[in-house]
Design an enzyme around this catalytic site. Structure first.
Site, PDB file in Angstrom:
ATOM      1  N   GLY A   1       0.832  -1.209   0.000  1.00  0.00           N
ATOM      2  CA  GLY A   1       0.000   0.000   0.000  1.00  0.00           C
ATOM      3  C   GLY A   1       0.857   1.247   0.000  1.00  0.00           C
ATOM      4  O   GLY A   1       0.522   2.257  -0.645  1.00  0.00           O
TER       5      GLY A   1
ATOM      6  N   ASP B   1       5.315  -9.208   5.799  1.00  0.00           N
ATOM      7  CA  ASP B   1       4.569 -10.161   4.964  1.00  0.00           C
ATOM      8  C   ASP B   1       5.372 -10.800   3.824  1.00  0.00           C
ATOM      9  O   ASP B   1       4.979 -11.843   3.314  1.00  0.00           O
ATOM     10  CB  ASP B   1       3.344  -9.468   4.345  1.00  0.00           C
TER      11      ASP B   1
ATOM     12  N   ARG C   1       4.306 -26.484  20.884  1.00  0.00           N
ATOM     13  CA  ARG C   1       4.593 -27.918  20.698  1.00  0.00           C
ATOM     14  C   ARG C   1       4.665 -28.620  22.059  1.00  0.00           C
ATOM     15  O   ARG C   1       4.172 -29.733  22.225  1.00  0.00           O
ATOM     16  CB  ARG C   1       5.906 -28.082  19.931  1.00  0.00           C
TER      17      ARG C   1
ATOM     18  N   MET D   1       0.522 -14.120  10.597  1.00  0.00           N
ATOM     19  CA  MET D   1       0.150 -13.015   9.712  1.00  0.00           C
ATOM     20  C   MET D   1       0.675 -13.252   8.293  1.00  0.00           C
ATOM     21  O   MET D   1       1.251 -14.295   7.994  1.00  0.00           O
ATOM     22  CB  MET D   1       0.687 -11.706  10.276  1.00  0.00           C
TER      23      MET D   1
ATOM     24  N   ARG E   1      -1.123 -11.283   5.510  1.00  0.00           N
ATOM     25  CA  ARG E   1      -2.188 -10.844   4.579  1.00  0.00           C
ATOM     26  C   ARG E   1      -2.516 -11.972   3.604  1.00  0.00           C
ATOM     27  O   ARG E   1      -2.802 -13.066   4.042  1.00  0.00           O
ATOM     28  CB  ARG E   1      -1.777  -9.578   3.832  1.00  0.00           C
TER      29      ARG E   1
END
Ligand code: F6P
Length: 327
Positions: free
Chosen positions: A108, A132, A159, A174, A176
């Protein structure tokens, strides 16, 4: 011959990422070394629109390379998305006599940088900063490696409890619409399943594999779910799996922990390398480009050629990885 910039502006925009401070430091020091003035805009494009900036020099970026977040602040600025906001930003850049603007951020932010070029005729150069790792024009984005380490640390801990309780855990990471973080930590954490947006899977098939694994005597079963895998993410997948298998399937959303923390070594190195090269590019007269690292080399890519990268997961590797995870 390109006009030499005298003043460089720098900002961080969108989701903050560990290593942004290393990049601000590199930009500032490389620029000062090159005889340029530097101004830092606060809270991303918001600072451009509001004219909120402060001068940066070699001392103002001391002792920040190891710090997460961004000393300049960041935001997702709604006002800048409109033409009027971008016009204000351009006026402020002219009023401060900024010749070149360096934007550290994700997709963006690069789009915003490209659109600003319609209102302002100074140089604009992007630097990829987002956990990301979903941008074209670079193999790696600043912040990705730290996010991997942070998520991996959590998965190792989960775990332990998964093993002790003989339980299925769904860990949401995360990213996106990109599965890079999930794929990375899934492989590094020895997860039993990795669910990424790039490779859809149906819940019935996953449920069958979980049941079969349990019948084979597997105690812990960790499924890494990329947030973009499906609507509702790990919480939804856990609910559906519990219904189908009657096993306890516990979701754990790692969330914004992945954005924080002291940057990993490579995020500091990448932030420094790209920051220094962005200043060089500005001095060389470049504009409308993002500085990235491709195959180990620094590369400039035009904003309009960036697109959003969907990692094409090599199908043969993906098949082998999955076979190995589910052993
Ligand atoms: O782009 C970085 C990122 O952390 C994504 O992984 C996530 O989807 C998004 O930002 C979250 O944004 P916000 O902090 O605005 O909720």
């Amino acid at each position: 011959m390109a006009r030499q910039p005298k003043t460089i502006g720098v900002l961080t925009s969108g989701g903050d990422a560990p290593g942004m401070n290393a990049c601000i430091r590199a930009v500032t020091r490389a620029a000062v070394y090159g005889g340029l003035h530097v101004v830092g805009y606060r809270f991303g494009y918001h600072g451009l629109v509001a004219g909120d900036s402060r001068p940066l020099d070699e001392r103002s970026v001391s002792n920040i390379i190891q710090r997460g977040g961004t000393i300049l602040g960041s935001s997702r600025c709604k006002e800048f998305e409109g033409e009027q906001g971008r016009r204000k930003a351009a006026e402020n850049l002219r009023a401060s006599a900024v010749d070149a603007l360096l934007v550290i951020g994700g997709e963006g932010s690069m789009k915003g940088a490209m659109e600003l070029a319609g209102q302002w005729d100074g140089q604009i150069i992007g630097i990829p900063g987002t956990i990301d790792n979903d941008l074209g024009g670079t193999d790696w984005t600043i912040g990705f490696f730290t996010a991997l380490d942070t998520a991996l640390d959590s998965i190792d801990k989960i775990r332990d409890t998964a093993e002790a309780f003989d339980r299925v855990f769904l860990v949401e990471v995360m990213g996106r619409l990109a599965g890079d973080i999930a794929l990375g930590v899934g492989v590094a954490g020895g997860a039993e399943e990795i669910l990424v947006p790039e490779t859809p899977e149906d819940i019935e098939t996953i449920a069958r594999r979980v049941r079969e694994a349990k019948q084979r005597g597997k105690l812990s079963y960790i499924i890494v779910v990329a947030e973009g895998f499906c609507k509702g993410g790990a919480i939804e997948v856990a609910k559906r799996l519990s219904e189908i298998t009657s096993l306890t399937c516990t979701p754990c959303v790692l969330g914004h922990t992945q954005r924080g923390g002291s940057p990993a070594a490579y995020d500091r190195i990448l932030g420094t390398r790209l920051g220094v090269h962005a200043v060089d590019a500005a001095i060389d007269g470049a504009t409308g480009v993002m500085v990235g690292e491709i195959d180990g080399n620094v590369a400039l890519t035009r904003f309009e050629d960036l697109g959003t990268r969907r990692r094409v997961i090599d199908p043969a590797y993906w098949q082998k990885i999955n076979a190995m995870l589910r052993c």
